[in-house]
Design an enzyme around this catalytic site. Structure first.
Site, PDB file in Angstrom:
ATOM      1  N   LYS A  13       0.832  -1.210   0.000  1.00 26.42           N
ATOM      2  CA  LYS A  13       0.000   0.000   0.000  1.00 26.42           C
ATOM      3  C   LYS A  13       0.870   1.264   0.000  1.00 26.42           C
ATOM      4  O   LYS A  13       0.652   2.183  -0.771  1.00 26.42           O
ATOM      5  CB  LYS A  13      -0.934   0.036   1.234  1.00 26.42           C
ATOM      6  CG  LYS A  13      -1.898  -1.135   1.311  1.00 26.42           C
ATOM      7  CD  LYS A  13      -2.831  -1.036   2.511  1.00 26.42           C
ATOM      8  CE  LYS A  13      -2.140  -1.103   3.855  1.00 26.42           C
ATOM      9  NZ  LYS A  13      -1.417  -2.362   4.122  1.00 26.42           N
ATOM     10  N   ARG A 127      11.808  -5.528   4.945  1.00 28.89           N
ATOM     11  CA  ARG A 127      11.557  -4.100   4.664  1.00 28.89           C
ATOM     12  C   ARG A 127      12.536  -3.199   5.413  1.00 28.89           C
ATOM     13  O   ARG A 127      12.830  -3.405   6.591  1.00 28.89           O
ATOM     14  CB  ARG A 127      10.120  -3.750   5.063  1.00 28.89           C
ATOM     15  CG  ARG A 127       9.857  -2.248   5.002  1.00 28.89           C
ATOM     16  CD  ARG A 127       8.405  -1.907   5.040  1.00 28.89           C
ATOM     17  NE  ARG A 127       7.729  -2.373   6.230  1.00 28.89           N
ATOM     18  CZ  ARG A 127       6.419  -2.296   6.408  1.00 28.89           C
ATOM     19  NH1 ARG A 127       5.657  -1.787   5.463  1.00 28.89           N
ATOM     20  NH2 ARG A 127       5.870  -2.728   7.508  1.00 28.89           N
ATOM     21  N   ARG A 160      10.941  -1.121  11.007  1.00 28.04           N
ATOM     22  CA  ARG A 160       9.815  -0.753  11.863  1.00 28.04           C
ATOM     23  C   ARG A 160       9.753  -1.703  13.044  1.00 28.04           C
ATOM     24  O   ARG A 160       9.952  -2.899  12.892  1.00 28.04           O
ATOM     25  CB  ARG A 160       8.511  -0.827  11.049  1.00 28.04           C
ATOM     26  CG  ARG A 160       8.014   0.529  10.628  1.00 28.04           C
ATOM     27  CD  ARG A 160       6.918   0.458   9.621  1.00 28.04           C
ATOM     28  NE  ARG A 160       5.721  -0.256  10.062  1.00 28.04           N
ATOM     29  CZ  ARG A 160       4.600  -0.312   9.343  1.00 28.04           C
ATOM     30  NH1 ARG A 160       4.541   0.299   8.176  1.00 28.04           N
ATOM     31  NH2 ARG A 160       3.554  -0.971   9.785  1.00 28.04           N
TER      32      ARG A 160
HETATM   33  P1  AP5 Z   1       4.839  -1.571   1.879  1.00 30.73           P
HETATM   34  O1  AP5 Z   1       4.548  -0.751   0.674  1.00 30.73           O
HETATM   35  O2  AP5 Z   1       5.555  -0.953   3.010  1.00 30.73           O
HETATM   36  O3  AP5 Z   1       3.505  -2.334   2.378  1.00 30.73           O
HETATM   37  P2  AP5 Z   1       2.244  -1.790   3.189  1.00 30.73           P
HETATM   38  O4  AP5 Z   1       1.043  -2.452   2.608  1.00 30.73           O
HETATM   39  O5  AP5 Z   1       2.259  -0.312   3.249  1.00 30.73           O
HETATM   40  O6  AP5 Z   1       2.548  -2.461   4.591  1.00 30.73           O
HETATM   41  P3  AP5 Z   1       2.368  -1.862   6.070  1.00 30.73           P
HETATM   42  O7  AP5 Z   1       3.163  -2.773   6.956  1.00 30.73           O
HETATM   43  O8  AP5 Z   1       2.689  -0.420   6.109  1.00 30.73           O
HETATM   44  O9  AP5 Z   1       0.855  -2.093   6.283  1.00 30.73           O
HETATM   45  P4  AP5 Z   1       0.102  -2.138   7.618  1.00 30.73           P
HETATM   46  O10 AP5 Z   1      -1.255  -2.108   7.088  1.00 30.73           O
HETATM   47  O11 AP5 Z   1       0.439  -3.272   8.493  1.00 30.73           O
HETATM   48  O12 AP5 Z   1       0.701  -0.893   8.445  1.00 30.73           O
HETATM   49  P5  AP5 Z   1       0.192   0.582   8.717  1.00 30.73           P
HETATM   50  O13 AP5 Z   1       1.391   1.437   8.730  1.00 30.73           O
HETATM   51  O14 AP5 Z   1      -0.932   0.952   7.850  1.00 30.73           O
HETATM   52  O15 AP5 Z   1       5.667  -2.855   1.335  1.00 30.73           O
HETATM   53  C1  AP5 Z   1       6.161  -3.832   2.241  1.00 30.73           C
HETATM   54  C2  AP5 Z   1       7.519  -4.338   1.737  1.00 30.73           C
HETATM   55  O16 AP5 Z   1       7.350  -5.052   0.505  1.00 30.73           O
HETATM   56  C3  AP5 Z   1       8.544  -3.229   1.428  1.00 30.73           C
HETATM   57  O17 AP5 Z   1       9.810  -3.673   1.781  1.00 30.73           O
HETATM   58  C4  AP5 Z   1       8.449  -3.053  -0.096  1.00 30.73           C
HETATM   59  O18 AP5 Z   1       9.669  -2.602  -0.647  1.00 30.73           O
HETATM   60  C5  AP5 Z   1       8.109  -4.465  -0.549  1.00 30.73           C
HETATM   61  N1  AP5 Z   1       7.249  -4.504  -1.719  1.00 30.73           N
HETATM   62  C6  AP5 Z   1       6.158  -3.710  -1.966  1.00 30.73           C
HETATM   63  N2  AP5 Z   1       5.592  -4.060  -3.127  1.00 30.73           N
HETATM   64  C7  AP5 Z   1       6.324  -5.104  -3.616  1.00 30.73           C
HETATM   65  C8  AP5 Z   1       6.218  -5.917  -4.797  1.00 30.73           C
HETATM   66  N3  AP5 Z   1       5.238  -5.719  -5.689  1.00 30.73           N
HETATM   67  N4  AP5 Z   1       7.121  -6.909  -4.968  1.00 30.73           N
HETATM   68  C9  AP5 Z   1       8.094  -7.119  -4.064  1.00 30.73           C
HETATM   69  N5  AP5 Z   1       8.259  -6.374  -2.924  1.00 30.73           N
HETATM   70  C10 AP5 Z   1       7.375  -5.391  -2.725  1.00 30.73           C
HETATM   71  O19 AP5 Z   1      -0.386   0.447  10.211  1.00 30.73           O
HETATM   72  C11 AP5 Z   1       0.483   0.269  11.298  1.00 30.73           C
HETATM   73  C12 AP5 Z   1      -0.302   0.202  12.612  1.00 30.73           C
HETATM   74  O20 AP5 Z   1      -1.004   1.436  12.826  1.00 30.73           O
HETATM   75  C13 AP5 Z   1      -1.390  -0.873  12.661  1.00 30.73           C
HETATM   76  O21 AP5 Z   1      -0.873  -2.122  13.061  1.00 30.73           O
HETATM   77  C14 AP5 Z   1      -2.364  -0.272  13.687  1.00 30.73           C
HETATM   78  O22 AP5 Z   1      -1.897  -0.464  14.998  1.00 30.73           O
HETATM   79  C15 AP5 Z   1      -2.308   1.208  13.367  1.00 30.73           C
HETATM   80  N6  AP5 Z   1      -3.299   1.627  12.360  1.00 30.73           N
HETATM   81  C16 AP5 Z   1      -3.008   2.122  11.113  1.00 30.73           C
HETATM   82  N7  AP5 Z   1      -4.126   2.435  10.455  1.00 30.73           N
HETATM   83  C17 AP5 Z   1      -5.159   2.156  11.291  1.00 30.73           C
HETATM   84  C18 AP5 Z   1      -6.580   2.263  11.158  1.00 30.73           C
HETATM   85  N8  AP5 Z   1      -7.145   2.730  10.025  1.00 30.73           N
HETATM   86  N9  AP5 Z   1      -7.340   1.886  12.212  1.00 30.73           N
HETATM   87  C19 AP5 Z   1      -6.795   1.440  13.363  1.00 30.73           C
HETATM   88  N10 AP5 Z   1      -5.443   1.290  13.548  1.00 30.73           N
HETATM   89  C20 AP5 Z   1      -4.636   1.646  12.507  1.00 30.73           C
HETATM   90 MG    MG Z   2       2.432   1.097   4.825  1.00 26.44          MG
END
Ligand code: AP5
Ligand code: MG
Length: 219
Positions: A13, A127, A160
């Site tokens: 994402k 990552r 992270r």
């Molecule tokens: P990356 O692009 O970083 O993936 P991502 O989907 O953004 O993963 P996140 O870990 O950020 O998602 P998340 O939903 O767990 O975390 P968030 O920060 O939203 O890619 C991942 C890796 O893969 C990278 O190394 C990249 O280079 C590689 N990659 C990408 N595409 C690729 C491809 N096509 N091929 C190969 N490699 C690839 O949330 C964190 C925390 O915040 C949550 O746990 C929760 O506690 C809180 N939170 C956030 N939003 C909410 C909400 N709306 N409600 C309640 N709590 C929330």
């Molecule tokens: Mg993310």
């Protein structure tokens, strides 16, 4: 345009939202990034959400929605945005509709990026992030040119806290988009599914094609 990126942790994402925001001139609003910034700053919000992030659990809707409302009210978000990691519950989706209705607009599409669990674990465990500009790298699929340094700004790369194996397992169980949320967008004809298990460029191309189809349907 207002676009929503949905998908499990590690599906890409953040990677895709940054690319789409540049290509479509949209503001990138990432709930996880906003929470991590709040924790780093030690703000009141940061102190209240830290334990949820550390455990890899959803932050309560009330706090999440209030944070997003504040962000969406800022002037630069009023020309279009891409939401990354928000909404994650039905209540958050309904609140987003209300926020956008206040701006006289609505979400154009909810783009669901999918990938297998094995691939998500590989992505999260490898990552690396730039501590200065937030650029996202991967030790195998997108290694930095210089080990430990960001290609874009030269900042130091780090991992992270919630990418540790036990927290990743919990996130993969609890942070997937729930069926009720997918149904909400499906019923409005706004849910589009993209295979995230392709190279980054191929996923971007498929997302841009889907966005183009939505834009031409609106025209
Ligand atoms: P990356 O692009 O970083 O993936 P991502 O989907 O953004 O993963 P996140 O870990 O950020 O998602 P998340 O939903 O767990 O975390 P968030 O920060 O939203 O890619 C991942 C890796 O893969 C990278 O190394 C990249 O280079 C590689 N990659 C990408 N595409 C690729 C491809 N096509 N091929 C190969 N490699 C690839 O949330 C964190 C925390 O915040 C949550 O746990 C929760 O506690 C809180 N939170 C956030 N939003 C909410 C909400 N709306 N409600 C309640 N709590 C929330
Ligand atoms: Mg993310």
């Amino acid at each position: 345009m207002y676009l929503i990126l949905l998908g499990p942790p590690g599906t890409g994402k953040g990677t895709q939202a940054k690319l789409l925001a540049e290509r479509r001139r949209l503001v990138h609003i990432a709930s996880g990034d906003l929470f991590r910034e709040a924790v780093q700053q030690g703000s009141d919000l940061g102190q209240r959400v830290k334990a949820y992030l550390d455990r890899g659990e959803l932050v309560p809707d009330e706090l999440t929605i209030a944070m997003l409302e504040e962000r969406v009210r800022q002037p630069e978000a009023q020309q279009g945005a891409i939401f990354d990691g928000y909404p994650r519950t039905l209540q958050q989706a309904q609140a987003l509709d209300t926020m956008l209705a206040h701006l006289g607009t609505a979400a154009d599409a909810a783009l669901l990026i999918t990938a297998s669990d094995e691939e998500l674990i590989r992505r999260l465990s490898g990552r690396w992030l730039c501590g200065a500009c937030g650029e996202i790298f991967h030790e195998r699929s997108r290694p930095p040119k210089l080990a430990g340094r960001c290609d874009r700004c030269g900042g130091a790369l780090g991992q992270r806290d919630d990418d540790k194996p036990d927290v990743v397992r919990r996130r993969l169980q609890g942070m997937r988009p729930p069926e009720a949320l997918l149904d909400y967008y499906r019923q409005q004809g706004k849910l589009l599914e993209i295979d995230g298990e392709q190279e980054v460029e191929a996923v971007t191309r498929n997302l841009l094609d889907a966005i183009e189809r939505v834009a031409s349907a609106v025209r």
